[in-house]
Write a protein that holds these residues in place. Sequence first.
Motif, PDB file in Angstrom:
ATOM      1  N   ILE A  41       0.838  -1.205   0.000  1.00 40.61           N
ATOM      2  CA  ILE A  41       0.000   0.000   0.000  1.00 40.61           C
ATOM      3  C   ILE A  41       0.870   1.252   0.000  1.00 40.61           C
ATOM      4  O   ILE A  41       0.660   2.178  -0.780  1.00 40.61           O
ATOM      5  N   ARG A  42       1.870   1.281   0.902  1.00 39.31           N
ATOM      6  CA  ARG A  42       2.727   2.462   1.024  1.00 39.31           C
ATOM      7  C   ARG A  42       3.476   2.746  -0.276  1.00 39.31           C
ATOM      8  O   ARG A  42       3.448   3.872  -0.791  1.00 39.31           O
ATOM      9  N   ASN A  43       4.145   1.738  -0.799  1.00 40.72           N
ATOM     10  CA  ASN A  43       4.923   1.925  -2.029  1.00 40.72           C
ATOM     11  C   ASN A  43       4.031   2.201  -3.226  1.00 40.72           C
ATOM     12  O   ASN A  43       4.383   2.978  -4.115  1.00 40.72           O
ATOM     13  N   ASP A  83      -1.698   6.199   8.565  1.00 42.18           N
ATOM     14  CA  ASP A  83      -2.418   4.970   8.906  1.00 42.18           C
ATOM     15  C   ASP A  83      -2.620   4.930  10.420  1.00 42.18           C
ATOM     16  O   ASP A  83      -1.734   5.298  11.187  1.00 42.18           O
ATOM     17  N   MET A  84      -3.782   4.461  10.848  1.00 42.34           N
ATOM     18  CA  MET A  84      -4.070   4.432  12.289  1.00 42.34           C
ATOM     19  C   MET A  84      -3.396   3.273  13.000  1.00 42.34           C
ATOM     20  O   MET A  84      -2.947   3.397  14.127  1.00 42.34           O
ATOM     21  N   GLN A  85      -3.328   2.116  12.348  1.00 43.85           N
ATOM     22  CA  GLN A  85      -2.780   0.921  12.987  1.00 43.85           C
ATOM     23  C   GLN A  85      -1.384   0.626  12.447  1.00 43.85           C
ATOM     24  O   GLN A  85      -1.239   0.061  11.363  1.00 43.85           O
ATOM     25  N   LEU A 127      -5.925   7.233   7.362  1.00 41.51           N
ATOM     26  CA  LEU A 127      -6.352   6.002   6.706  1.00 41.51           C
ATOM     27  C   LEU A 127      -6.580   4.963   7.789  1.00 41.51           C
ATOM     28  O   LEU A 127      -5.725   4.775   8.646  1.00 41.51           O
ATOM     29  N   SER A 128      -7.720   4.304   7.740  1.00 43.00           N
ATOM     30  CA  SER A 128      -7.995   3.311   8.768  1.00 43.00           C
ATOM     31  C   SER A 128      -8.786   2.144   8.211  1.00 43.00           C
ATOM     32  O   SER A 128      -9.668   2.327   7.372  1.00 43.00           O
ATOM     33  N   GLY A 129      -8.451   0.944   8.677  1.00 45.16           N
ATOM     34  CA  GLY A 129      -9.211  -0.233   8.310  1.00 45.16           C
ATOM     35  C   GLY A 129     -10.294  -0.526   9.322  1.00 45.16           C
ATOM     36  O   GLY A 129     -10.983  -1.539   9.224  1.00 45.16           O
ATOM     37  N   PHE A 130     -10.451   0.359  10.295  1.00 44.65           N
ATOM     38  CA  PHE A 130     -11.411   0.139  11.371  1.00 44.65           C
ATOM     39  C   PHE A 130     -12.489   1.204  11.349  1.00 44.65           C
ATOM     40  O   PHE A 130     -12.213   2.388  11.552  1.00 44.65           O
ATOM     41  N   ASP A 131     -13.714   0.764  11.118  1.00 47.28           N
ATOM     42  CA  ASP A 131     -14.850   1.687  11.109  1.00 47.28           C
ATOM     43  C   ASP A 131     -15.417   1.793  12.527  1.00 47.28           C
ATOM     44  O   ASP A 131     -16.529   1.370  12.815  1.00 47.28           O
ATOM     45  N   GLU A 132     -14.603   2.344  13.413  1.00 49.39           N
ATOM     46  CA  GLU A 132     -15.005   2.469  14.804  1.00 49.39           C
ATOM     47  C   GLU A 132     -15.088   3.933  15.189  1.00 49.39           C
ATOM     48  O   GLU A 132     -14.170   4.716  14.923  1.00 49.39           O
ATOM     49  N   PHE A 133     -16.166   4.297  15.838  1.00 49.28           N
ATOM     50  CA  PHE A 133     -16.389   5.693  16.185  1.00 49.28           C
ATOM     51  C   PHE A 133     -15.295   6.229  17.098  1.00 49.28           C
ATOM     52  O   PHE A 133     -14.892   7.395  16.988  1.00 49.28           O
ATOM     53  N   SER A 134     -14.794   5.374  17.993  1.00 55.19           N
ATOM     54  CA  SER A 134     -13.786   5.843  18.950  1.00 55.19           C
ATOM     55  C   SER A 134     -12.527   6.310  18.236  1.00 55.19           C
ATOM     56  O   SER A 134     -11.926   7.328  18.611  1.00 55.19           O
ATOM     57  N   LYS A 179     -10.252   2.153   4.684  1.00 56.91           N
ATOM     58  CA  LYS A 179      -9.713   1.219   3.707  1.00 56.91           C
ATOM     59  C   LYS A 179     -10.771   0.174   3.368  1.00 56.91           C
ATOM     60  O   LYS A 179     -11.582  -0.188   4.230  1.00 56.91           O
ATOM     61  N   PRO A 180     -10.771  -0.363   2.132  1.00 54.89           N
ATOM     62  CA  PRO A 180      -9.877   0.015   1.043  1.00 54.89           C
ATOM     63  C   PRO A 180     -10.332   1.316   0.386  1.00 54.89           C
ATOM     64  O   PRO A 180     -11.529   1.562   0.288  1.00 54.89           O
ATOM     65  N   VAL A 181      -9.380   2.117  -0.026  1.00 56.10           N
ATOM     66  CA  VAL A 181      -9.689   3.371  -0.705  1.00 56.10           C
ATOM     67  C   VAL A 181      -8.820   3.473  -1.955  1.00 56.10           C
ATOM     68  O   VAL A 181      -7.654   3.084  -1.941  1.00 56.10           O
ATOM     69  N   ARG A 182      -9.390   3.946  -3.018  1.00 54.26           N
ATOM     70  CA  ARG A 182      -8.677   4.010  -4.291  1.00 54.26           C
ATOM     71  C   ARG A 182      -7.599   5.086  -4.257  1.00 54.26           C
ATOM     72  O   ARG A 182      -7.795   6.164  -3.704  1.00 54.26           O
ATOM     73  N   SER A 183      -6.480   4.781  -4.899  1.00 55.70           N
ATOM     74  CA  SER A 183      -5.381   5.750  -4.968  1.00 55.70           C
ATOM     75  C   SER A 183      -5.824   7.038  -5.644  1.00 55.70           C
ATOM     76  O   SER A 183      -5.395   8.125  -5.268  1.00 55.70           O
ATOM     77  N   SER A 184      -6.697   6.926  -6.646  1.00 61.14           N
ATOM     78  CA  SER A 184      -7.169   8.123  -7.347  1.00 61.14           C
ATOM     79  C   SER A 184      -7.964   9.030  -6.409  1.00 61.14           C
ATOM     80  O   SER A 184      -7.863  10.257  -6.490  1.00 61.14           O
ATOM     81  N   ASP A 185      -8.728   8.446  -5.491  1.00 65.65           N
ATOM     82  CA  ASP A 185      -9.493   9.261  -4.541  1.00 65.65           C
ATOM     83  C   ASP A 185      -8.568   9.935  -3.530  1.00 65.65           C
ATOM     84  O   ASP A 185      -8.792  11.088  -3.138  1.00 65.65           O
TER      85      ASP A 185
END
Length: 243
Positions: free
Chosen positions: A14-16, A56-58, A83-90, A106-112
Amino acid sequence: MVLKLLIAEDEDIIRNGMEKYIRLHTERFTQIYTAKNGGEALDLVFKHRPDILLLDMQMPVKNGIAVMQEMKRAQITPEIIVLSGFDEFSFAQQALRFGVRDYLLKPVRSSDILKLLLLVADEIEGVEADGGRQEEKSSFHIVDRAREYVEEHYGEELTLQKVADVVGISAGYLSSQFSQHLDCGFIDYLNKIRVEHACAYLKQNYFKTYEIAYKVGYRDEKYFSRVFKKLTGMSPSEYKSRP
């Protein structure tokens, strides 16, 4: 204005991938730094003072919240896109307390991601995009629309002219934009997409080679095999029989 971007993401692919995509599609950022964990991210923040932080959160060492806490203590305030893979309100609630610019799941498009980065860059520079920048955005948008159409219709009989008609420009102009923004020609890009999907079919081991060739848009099995070998270094049968 010199704009610096830091991408902090622990997943190498993802990073690269994001770094490569951003470098390929815009020259707005004179420096792009990358970090694979929160500790590296803070080191780069303190050393280079990025204008925008894609965070990234994690992450190992320090998570995104810890990174933002230390930046706040040091009074370093880049624009932050989480950027987060966790849909948590906290997580979102804590991030918002640090004034993040946006919170993407995540997942989110690079173009976005790139579109958001360019918007934030415009706001930092205090401009609404001059003619040259508007032209860059417009040409990128054209290529993005064409790329999306190819990725959705790769199994059909596609030509440069057909895709150019879809996006409303001449075939010659679309060809030049592919070369400029994607560093390859239209046919090369189309073959790349088709072969990627062919690889997925081959791994499933459900279809014969000629069936896969047809599914990904080739009407000649021999031509498909030549293209496949050119891009992967092996024939479809060799790829299919790999352990």
